[in-house]
Design an enzyme around this catalytic site. Structure first.
Site, PDB file in Angstrom:
ATOM      1  N   TYR A   1     -29.203  -3.542 -50.382  1.00  0.00           N
ATOM      2  CA  TYR A   1     -28.430  -3.201 -49.175  1.00  0.00           C
ATOM      3  C   TYR A   1     -28.908  -4.036 -47.992  1.00  0.00           C
ATOM      4  O   TYR A   1     -28.099  -4.609 -47.251  1.00  0.00           O
ATOM      5  CB  TYR A   1     -28.585  -1.709 -48.883  1.00  0.00           C
ATOM      6  CG  TYR A   1     -27.829  -1.223 -47.658  1.00  0.00           C
ATOM      7  CD1 TYR A   1     -26.445  -1.048 -47.701  1.00  0.00           C
ATOM      8  CD2 TYR A   1     -28.495  -0.919 -46.469  1.00  0.00           C
ATOM      9  CE1 TYR A   1     -25.750  -0.590 -46.589  1.00  0.00           C
ATOM     10  CE2 TYR A   1     -27.808  -0.467 -45.355  1.00  0.00           C
ATOM     11  CZ  TYR A   1     -26.441  -0.298 -45.425  1.00  0.00           C
ATOM     12  OH  TYR A   1     -25.747   0.152 -44.317  1.00  0.00           O
TER      13      TYR A   1
ATOM     14  N   SER B   1     -26.693  -3.554 -39.825  1.00  0.00           N
ATOM     15  CA  SER B   1     -27.462  -2.311 -39.883  1.00  0.00           C
ATOM     16  C   SER B   1     -28.875  -2.603 -39.376  1.00  0.00           C
ATOM     17  O   SER B   1     -29.295  -3.779 -39.340  1.00  0.00           O
ATOM     18  CB  SER B   1     -27.538  -1.846 -41.344  1.00  0.00           C
ATOM     19  OG  SER B   1     -28.469  -0.795 -41.508  1.00  0.00           O
TER      20      SER B   1
HETATM   21  N1  LIG Z   1     -23.878   5.596 -41.130  1.00  0.00           N
HETATM   22  C1  LIG Z   1     -24.958   4.862 -40.950  1.00  0.00           C
HETATM   23  O1  LIG Z   1     -26.059   5.384 -40.744  1.00  0.00           O
HETATM   24  C2  LIG Z   1     -24.862   3.362 -40.963  1.00  0.00           C
HETATM   25  C3  LIG Z   1     -25.955   2.632 -40.492  1.00  0.00           C
HETATM   26  C4  LIG Z   1     -25.887   1.242 -40.517  1.00  0.00           C
HETATM   27  C5  LIG Z   1     -24.753   0.617 -40.978  1.00  0.00           C
HETATM   28  N2  LIG Z   1     -23.714   1.355 -41.451  1.00  0.00           N
HETATM   29  C6  LIG Z   1     -22.529   0.644 -41.972  1.00  0.00           C
HETATM   30  O2  LIG Z   1     -21.379   1.173 -41.379  1.00  0.00           O
HETATM   31  C7  LIG Z   1     -20.246   0.896 -42.209  1.00  0.00           C
HETATM   32  C8  LIG Z   1     -19.378   2.144 -42.312  1.00  0.00           C
HETATM   33  O3  LIG Z   1     -20.065   3.129 -43.041  1.00  0.00           O
HETATM   34  P1  LIG Z   1     -20.065   4.673 -42.652  1.00  0.00           P
HETATM   35  O4  LIG Z   1     -21.429   5.028 -42.237  1.00  0.00           O
HETATM   36  O5  LIG Z   1     -18.913   4.990 -41.771  1.00  0.00           O
HETATM   37  O6  LIG Z   1     -19.870   5.319 -44.119  1.00  0.00           O
HETATM   38  P2  LIG Z   1     -18.654   6.112 -44.783  1.00  0.00           P
HETATM   39  O7  LIG Z   1     -18.328   7.332 -43.990  1.00  0.00           O
HETATM   40  O8  LIG Z   1     -19.030   6.280 -46.211  1.00  0.00           O
HETATM   41  O9  LIG Z   1     -17.442   5.095 -44.647  1.00  0.00           O
HETATM   42  C9  LIG Z   1     -17.362   3.942 -45.438  1.00  0.00           C
HETATM   43  C10 LIG Z   1     -15.936   3.428 -45.375  1.00  0.00           C
HETATM   44  O10 LIG Z   1     -15.862   2.245 -46.186  1.00  0.00           O
HETATM   45  C11 LIG Z   1     -14.727   2.359 -47.001  1.00  0.00           C
HETATM   46  N3  LIG Z   1     -14.863   1.596 -48.244  1.00  0.00           N
HETATM   47  C12 LIG Z   1     -15.838   1.685 -49.188  1.00  0.00           C
HETATM   48  N4  LIG Z   1     -15.550   0.844 -50.199  1.00  0.00           N
HETATM   49  C13 LIG Z   1     -14.387   0.209 -49.870  1.00  0.00           C
HETATM   50  C14 LIG Z   1     -13.567  -0.745 -50.516  1.00  0.00           C
HETATM   51  N5  LIG Z   1     -13.882  -1.269 -51.709  1.00  0.00           N
HETATM   52  N6  LIG Z   1     -12.432  -1.153 -49.888  1.00  0.00           N
HETATM   53  C15 LIG Z   1     -12.090  -0.640 -48.688  1.00  0.00           C
HETATM   54  N7  LIG Z   1     -12.821   0.270 -48.033  1.00  0.00           N
HETATM   55  C16 LIG Z   1     -13.955   0.695 -48.633  1.00  0.00           C
HETATM   56  C17 LIG Z   1     -14.559   3.834 -47.268  1.00  0.00           C
HETATM   57  O11 LIG Z   1     -13.184   4.115 -47.554  1.00  0.00           O
HETATM   58  P3  LIG Z   1     -12.556   4.400 -49.001  1.00  0.00           P
HETATM   59  O12 LIG Z   1     -13.617   5.052 -49.843  1.00  0.00           O
HETATM   60  O13 LIG Z   1     -11.392   5.299 -48.674  1.00  0.00           O
HETATM   61  O14 LIG Z   1     -12.115   3.065 -49.503  1.00  0.00           O
HETATM   62  C18 LIG Z   1     -14.916   4.411 -45.912  1.00  0.00           C
HETATM   63  O15 LIG Z   1     -13.788   4.423 -45.071  1.00  0.00           O
HETATM   64  C19 LIG Z   1     -20.826   0.392 -43.533  1.00  0.00           C
HETATM   65  O16 LIG Z   1     -20.726  -1.015 -43.581  1.00  0.00           O
HETATM   66  C20 LIG Z   1     -22.280   0.800 -43.457  1.00  0.00           C
HETATM   67  O17 LIG Z   1     -23.117  -0.021 -44.236  1.00  0.00           O
HETATM   68  C21 LIG Z   1     -23.723   2.700 -41.431  1.00  0.00           C
END
Ligand SMILES: NC(=O)c1ccc[n+]([C@@H]2O[C@H](COP(=O)([O-])OP(=O)(O)OC[C@H]3O[C@@H](n4cnc5c(N)ncnc54)[C@H](OP(=O)(O)O)[C@@H]3O)[C@@H](O)[C@H]2O)c1
Length: 250
Positions: free
Chosen positions: A158, A145
Site C-alpha cells: 500500500y 496517504s
Molecule cells: N480513510 C483513510 O484513512 C485514508 C487515508 C489515506 C488515504 N486514503 C485514500 O483515500 C481514498 C478513498 O478511500 P476511502 O478512505 O474513502 O475508502 P472507502 O470508503 O473504502 O472508499 C473507496 C472508494 O473506492 C472505490 N473503489 C474501490 N475499488 C474500485 C475500482 N476498482 N473501481 C472504481 N472504484 C473503486 C469504492 O467504490 P466501489 O467499491 O463502489 O467501486 C469506494 O467508493 C483511497 O485512495 C485511500 O487509499 C484513505
C-alpha cells in the site's frame, strides 16, 4: 449554497465516490456549486448520492466505473464533457488498503492494490489530460496517504502505491506547465471511511479497526482540503496537502 470561492460552476469528476472520502467530497463540492460527475463500481450507491445532491438543489451525474479498466475511466470523463461541455477537475480517489505482511504472499491483494491505486490513477490522468490540454485549463488531484510518506510493517505494498501516486503527480506537475494545468497530491492520515473493510487478513484487520476506532477523523476533513485546493485562484497551484488527526502520532 456557498459560492464565494473558485469552485462554483466547475465540472468535477470523482472516482471512488460511492463511499468515504469521495462521497463526502461530492456532497461538499456540490453544496459549493460544483457539478459532480461520480464514478465507482456500486452504481446504486452513486445514484442515491446523485438523488440526494439533486434534491438539495445541486447538479450531479453518475456512471458505473471500474478504474482498473482504462476504457471505463475514459467513458466517465468523456461523459462529463458530453453532458457539461468540459472537465475542470478530476479527483483520482478510488483506492483499497488490504494490509498484510509480505511473507503471507497475498499476491491477489498486491495485484488489486497496484491495479486500483496506481494504474487507476494513471488511467484517470490519461482520460482527463487530452480534454484539459485542449481547454488549456484543468486540475488533477490524486489521493496519496501518510503511507506515501512513511512505510511500516504490514503496509509495504500500500505504501509503495501511495508513494507512486506522489511521484507520478510531481512528474505530471512539471510536464503540464505548457497547458496551465494544476496538480494536487492529498495525503490524509486516518479518516473514518469503509477503507479498513478492504483488509483481508483477520488479525491485521482487527488492529487497523482498533486504530481507526481510536483516531480516525471525519471525511469532511478531506473534503475541506479538496475544496481549499480547487477554490484557489487559477494562478495558485496547491501542490500537496498532508494532514492527520491531531492525535495521530504515526
Ligand atoms: N480513510 C483513510 O484513512 C485514508 C487515508 C489515506 C488515504 N486514503 C485514500 O483515500 C481514498 C478513498 O478511500 P476511502 O478512505 O474513502 O475508502 P472507502 O470508503 O473504502 O472508499 C473507496 C472508494 O473506492 C472505490 N473503489 C474501490 N475499488 C474500485 C475500482 N476498482 N473501481 C472504481 N472504484 C473503486 C469504492 O467504490 P466501489 O467499491 O463502489 O467501486 C469506494 O467508493 C483511497 O485512495 C485511500 O487509499 C484513505
Amino acid at each position: 449554497m456557498h459560492t464565494e470561492s473558485n469552485i462554483a460552476g466547475k465540472i468535477v469528476v470523482i472516482t471512488g465516490a460511492s463511499s468515504g472520502l469521495g462521497e463526502a467530497t461530492a456532497r461538499h463540492l456540490a453544496e459549493r456549486g460544483a457539478t459532480v460527475v461520480l464514478g465507482a463500481r456500486r452504481f446504486e450507491r452513486l445514484q442515491a448520492l446523485v438523488d440526494e445532491i439533486t434534491r438539495a438543489g445541486g447538479q450531479a451525474f453518475a456512471l458505473a466505473t471500474d478504474v482498473t479498466d482504462p476504457a471505463q475511466v475514459q467513458a466517465l470523463v468523456d461523459a462529463a464533457v458530453a453532458h457539461y461541455g468540459r472537465v475542470d477537475v478530476i479527483l483520482n480517489n478510488a483506492g483499497i488498503m488490504p494490509h498484510s505482511p509480505l511473507e503471507r504472499r497475498k499476491i491477489d491483494d498486491w495485484n488489486r492494490t497496484i491495479d486500483i491505486n496506481i494504474k487507476g490513477v494513471l488511467y484517470g490522468i490519461a482520460a482527463a489530460l487530452s480534454h484539459m490540454q485542449r481547454q488549456k485549463a484543468g486540475h488533477i488531484i490524486n489521493v496519496s496517504s501518510v503511507a506515501g510518506h512513511k512505510v511500516g510493517k504490514n503496509n509495504a505494498v500500500y505504501a509503495a502505491t501511495k508513494t507512486a501516486v506522489r511521484v507520478l503527480t510531481e512528474g505530471l506537475r512539471q510536464e503540464i506547465k505548457p497547458w496551465n494545468l494544476r496538480t494536487t497530491i492529498i495525503s490524509p492520515g486516518a479518516v473514518a471511511t469503509e477503507l479498513p473493510n478492504s483488509v483481508t487478513e483477520a488479525d491485521v484487520a482487527k488492529g487497523i479497526g482498533a486504530f481507526y476506532q481510536e483516531y480516525a477523523i471525519s471525511a469532511e476533513s478531506f473534503a475541506r482540503a479538496v475544496a481549499f485546493a480547487i477554490g484557489q485562484p487559477e494562478d495558485v497551484d496547491i501542490n500537496e496537502i498532508l494532514f492527520r488527526p491531531t492525535r495521530q502520532e504515526l
